[in-house]
Design a protein around this motif. Structure first.
Motif, PDB file in Angstrom:
ATOM      1  N   PHE A  97     -10.611  -6.013  -2.432  1.00 14.68           N
ATOM      2  CA  PHE A  97      -9.806  -5.111  -1.616  1.00 14.68           C
ATOM      3  C   PHE A  97     -10.171  -5.146  -0.140  1.00 14.68           C
ATOM      4  CE2 PHE A  97      -9.529  -3.135  -5.847  1.00 14.68           C
ATOM      5  CZ  PHE A  97      -8.160  -3.250  -6.003  1.00 14.68           C
ATOM      6  N   VAL A 149       0.847  -1.197   0.000  1.00 14.31           N
ATOM      7  CA  VAL A 149       0.000   0.000   0.000  1.00 14.31           C
ATOM      8  C   VAL A 149       0.884   1.248   0.000  1.00 14.31           C
ATOM      9  CG1 VAL A 149      -1.686   1.323   1.327  1.00 14.31           C
ATOM     10  CG2 VAL A 149      -1.926  -1.153   1.131  1.00 14.31           C
ATOM     11  N   ILE A 181      -7.473  -4.579   2.707  1.00 11.70           N
ATOM     12  CA  ILE A 181      -6.858  -3.312   3.120  1.00 11.70           C
ATOM     13  C   ILE A 181      -7.523  -2.734   4.365  1.00 11.70           C
ATOM     14  CG2 ILE A 181      -5.997  -2.697   0.825  1.00 11.70           C
ATOM     15  CD1 ILE A 181      -8.194  -0.706   0.560  1.00 11.70           C
ATOM     16  N   LEU A 200      -4.700  -0.240   5.345  1.00 10.45           N
ATOM     17  CA  LEU A 200      -4.780   0.973   4.532  1.00 10.45           C
ATOM     18  C   LEU A 200      -4.238   2.173   5.296  1.00 10.45           C
ATOM     19  CD1 LEU A 200      -5.734   2.321   1.913  1.00 10.45           C
ATOM     20  CD2 LEU A 200      -7.966   2.650   2.980  1.00 10.45           C
TER      21      LEU A 200
END
Lengths: 308, 267
Positions: free
Chosen positions: A248, A85, A251, A148
């Motif tokens: 996703f 990330v 994340i 994230l």
């Protein structure tokens, strides 16, 4: 006409002057050894303690209350995902900002202020970034204590490094190449995409990896945003599990990273956990060295065809 | 407009390609060109000579708006009128990229891109949007032939341009400048980084190229100006001292200052 006595005097002067050469050479070597030896001793100590602990189980086990069963699975997976990330966020932003400042930005006082501040940003303690991220990413944007948030925090941290590396590699391109491109009738974007970026990519990549190597060992900002210290599950694989996870979903998962795992183990009283910490430290140093090795290889490879 | 050059008219059969009219140029506060005027004749070689700092390179770099790349540079008066379309190259509404597509440049030090020989020449065509492989091949070949380099490199077009010798690199840069069919090619002391043999080959090339294209060349070497140019302009301290047919400038200059420079008493 030079007399023999004069020659003797000249030689005496040279001998005296050369004593300082020797003095400084010894002093320099000692200073160098302070750094090199300290690092070697630390590293060897860690390796001697930790390497015997390394086994496949150590990499595939989750942390455990029993030292001999504990492993670093969640930590290394977490580190790699956070780094992913970080790279995806920091590289495009940093390179774009660097290119803009070098090639597009008008040269005025606003640009000057921005430039000075970017250099200063690189010197801000990482815990400050952690606090900023806690407020911004974790609460305001609602990303939670997730991969994230951590990735973006570290991206902020290394952004100045990447911007500075980008600018310096662009400046290393001779002015004549730059002018040659414009003289062919290229626009700024054509000059950037056909010349500036290809020729500076080796330097930019080195900067990126140096930044990443810094980020991989960061602990303070990650703890600040609330990474867990004990975690016994992995982030959801895309399209796996029941119900199937989204592409996703990982994340937003809670996570831990290598340095936090180490920190957690060193604060335990049992000696066996200290061994675990040493082993994890060895793996972390190895990851960093591997990244630097990759940087050297890529730099060599990309620069092979670039001669001015 | 009458050009104040001391030359009443061009030699018979010449056509004006461009006119510098009362051009003023500033680097920040420094007045680098002072009301400079001169004609540029079509398919002729015009040499700019003068001591270091006289403004000859500054004038040359006005022609392709190179000064636009750096802050603080100002075209502060007059202009360069381009014929036959009567465009003022320095007008703010004229896009410098358009100017550079019509007027190409060869630099002091050979500056091939760190790309293959082929890509170096093709670049000036690629920025014009040319994508067709056959067309590119043809144009690259004819540009390399035009720059007298084809025989030396035809079997190694994929090699890096930087692997060539200095003189070959400069001819590669000439091929790059030539590929796009420019109306004028600017040469900024193109042989100052080269040995005498490479210099001779570039000089020969320049005299061949004027069959097809107008040439403006800055040189610090007066013999070079005498050998290859049809017209010569002598500049000093940002002013145009004298412009004329090369033979006249070198044999019987009208100004005392020109004579002093040419005979080596000054500069």
């Amino acid at each position: 006409m030079l007399k023999a006595a004069d020659l003797g005097a000249i030689r005496a002067i040279i001998t005296r002057a050369k004593r300082w050469d020797l003095f400084f050479a010894v002093l320099g070597l000692l200073s160098l050894m302070v750094g090199v030896l300290t690092f070697t001793v630390l590293f060897l100590d860690m390796a001697i303690q930790g390497v015997p602990r390394l086994s496949l189980d150590f990499f595939t086990n989750f942390p455990s209350r029993r030292a001999e069963n504990a492993g670093i699975l969640s930590a290394w997976v977490g580190t790699i995902l956070v780094m992913l990330v970080t790279a995806l966020a920091a590289v495009p932003l940093g390179v774009a900002a660097g290119v803009y400042l070098e090639e597009y930005a008008p040269k005025n006082w606003i640009t000057d202020i921005i430039e000075i501040n970017i250099s200063n940003l690189a010197g801000i303690p990482s815990i400050v970034y952690g606090l900023l991220a806690l407020g911004l990413f974790v609460y305001y944007f609602g990303f939670g204590q997730s991969i994230l948030s951590a990735g973006l925090t570290l991206a902020l941290l290394i952004l100045p490094v990447i911007i500075v590396a980008t600018r310096e590699s662009i400046r290393a391109i001779p002015q004549s190449i730059h002018e040659g491109s414009y003289a062919c009738g290229a626009t700024t974007w054509q000059t950037v995409s056909d010349h500036i970026l290809p020729y500076s990519s080796a330097g930019i990549l080195t900067g990126v990896i140096i930044g990443m190597a810094r980020a991989i060992g960061e602990t303070a900002p990650i703890i600040t945003i609330g990474a867990l210290t004990f975690i016994a599950f992995l982030p959801p694989m895309p399209f796996a599990g029941d119900p199937a996870a989204g592409m996703f979903e990982w994340i937003f998962a809670p996570f831990t990273v290598m340095p936090i795992q180490m920190f957690n183990w060193t604060s335990r009283p049992e000696a066996a956990f200290t061994v675990n910490a040493a082993a994890a430290g060895f793996v972390l140093v190895f990851m960093t060295l591997a990244m630097n090795g990759l940087a050297i290889y890529l730099r060599y490879h990309l620069r092979k065809n670039i001669k001015w | 407009m009458q050009i104040q050059t001391g030359l009443e008219a061009g030699v018979e059969g010449t056509v004006l390609k461009a006119e510098v009219r009362d051009l003023d140029f500033h680097y920040g506060a420094f007045h680098a060109l002072k009301r400079v005027s001169m004609p540029i004749y079509d398919r002729r070689v015009t040499a700019l000579i003068g001591p270091s700092g006289c403004g000859k390179s500054t004038l040359l770099r006005c022609f392709n708006r190179m000064h636009d790349l750096y802050p603080g540079n100002r075209y502060s008066g007059g202009g360069i009128v381009f014929h036959p379309d009567n465009t003022n190259l320095l007008a703010p509404e004229v896009d410098p990229i358009e100017v550079r597509m019509r007027i190409s440049m060869v630099f002091q030090k050979p500056n091939p891109f760190p790309k293959s020989i082929y890509e170096n020449v093709a670049y000036s065509l690629r920025v014009r949007g040319m994508r067709n492989k056959n067309e590119l091949d043809d144009r690259v070949e004819s540009a390399l032939k035009g720059a007298a380099l084809w025989n030396e490199v035809s079997d190694r077009l994929k090699e890096l341009g930087a692997n060539l010798s200095g003189g070959q690199q400069q001819r590669l840069c000439i091929a790059r400048a030539l590929a796009s069919d420019p109306e004028i090619i600017l040469f900024d002391e193109p042989t100052s980084a080269l040995d005498p043999i490479a210099t001779a080959s570039i000089e020969e090339l320049v005299t061949e190229l004027k069959e097809k294209v107008t040439i403006l060349i800055v040189t610090h070497n007066m013999q070079q100006a005498a050998r290859i140019s049809d017209y010569t302009a002598y500049m000093y301290l940002g002013e145009m001292v004298e412009f004329g047919v090369t033979d006249q400038i070198f044999i019987k200059p009208t100004k005392k200052a020109t004579e002093d420079y040419i005979t080596g008493r000054f500069g």
